[in-house]
Design an enzyme around this catalytic site. Structure first.
Site, short mmCIF file in Angstrom:
data_model
loop_
_atom_site.label_atom_id
_atom_site.label_comp_id
_atom_site.label_asym_id
_atom_site.label_seq_id
_atom_site.Cartn_x
_atom_site.Cartn_y
_atom_site.Cartn_z
N CYS A 1 0.63 -1.31 0.14
CA CYS A 1 0.01 0.07 0.04
C CYS A 1 0.86 1.25 0.06
CB CYS A 1 -0.83 -0.03 1.29
SG CYS A 1 -1.86 1.48 1.57
N CYS B 1 0.06 3.64 2.83
CA CYS B 1 0.71 3.19 4.08
C CYS B 1 2.19 3.39 4.06
CB CYS B 1 0.31 1.61 4.02
SG CYS B 1 -1.41 1.28 4.04
#
Length: 102
Positions: free
Chosen positions: A30, A33
């Site tokens: 991600c 993230c």
């Protein structure tokens, strides 16, 4: 640096913790993230002893992600006394994450 936890120690580290806990639900693939990771680690260092900060990989801990209805990542959840107090979704500036802990 925030400690990475899993389903095996989630209850002990988060739900039974006497301090407020910030949990970063993330995945290694991600992009947002990855952008949040240094911010989460900074907050973990700054709030050490006051707030415990953990990360949990949703791909490896799907049962925990489902239990807390984490549908998108990154999701940040603040727990107090085993209960969800606040939650936010998506990459956030450091100030916004600190506001969650206020």
């Amino acid at each position: 640096m925030a400690e990475i936890i899993n389903a095996a120690n989630f209850e002990e580290k988060v739900l039974k913790n006497s301090k407020p806990v910030l949990v970063d639900f993330f995945a290694t693939w991600c992009g947002p993230c990855k952008m949040m990771s240094p911010v989460i680690d900074e907050i973990a260092a700054e709030k050490a002893g006051v707030v415990d900060v953990f990360k949990i990989d949703v791909d490896e801990n799907q049962s925990i992600a489902q239990k807390y209805q984490v549908m998108s990542i990154p999701t940040l959840i603040v727990f107090e006394h085993g209960q969800v107090k606040k939650q936010t979704l998506g990459a956030q500036p450091k100030a916004a994450v600190l506001d969650l802990l206020a």
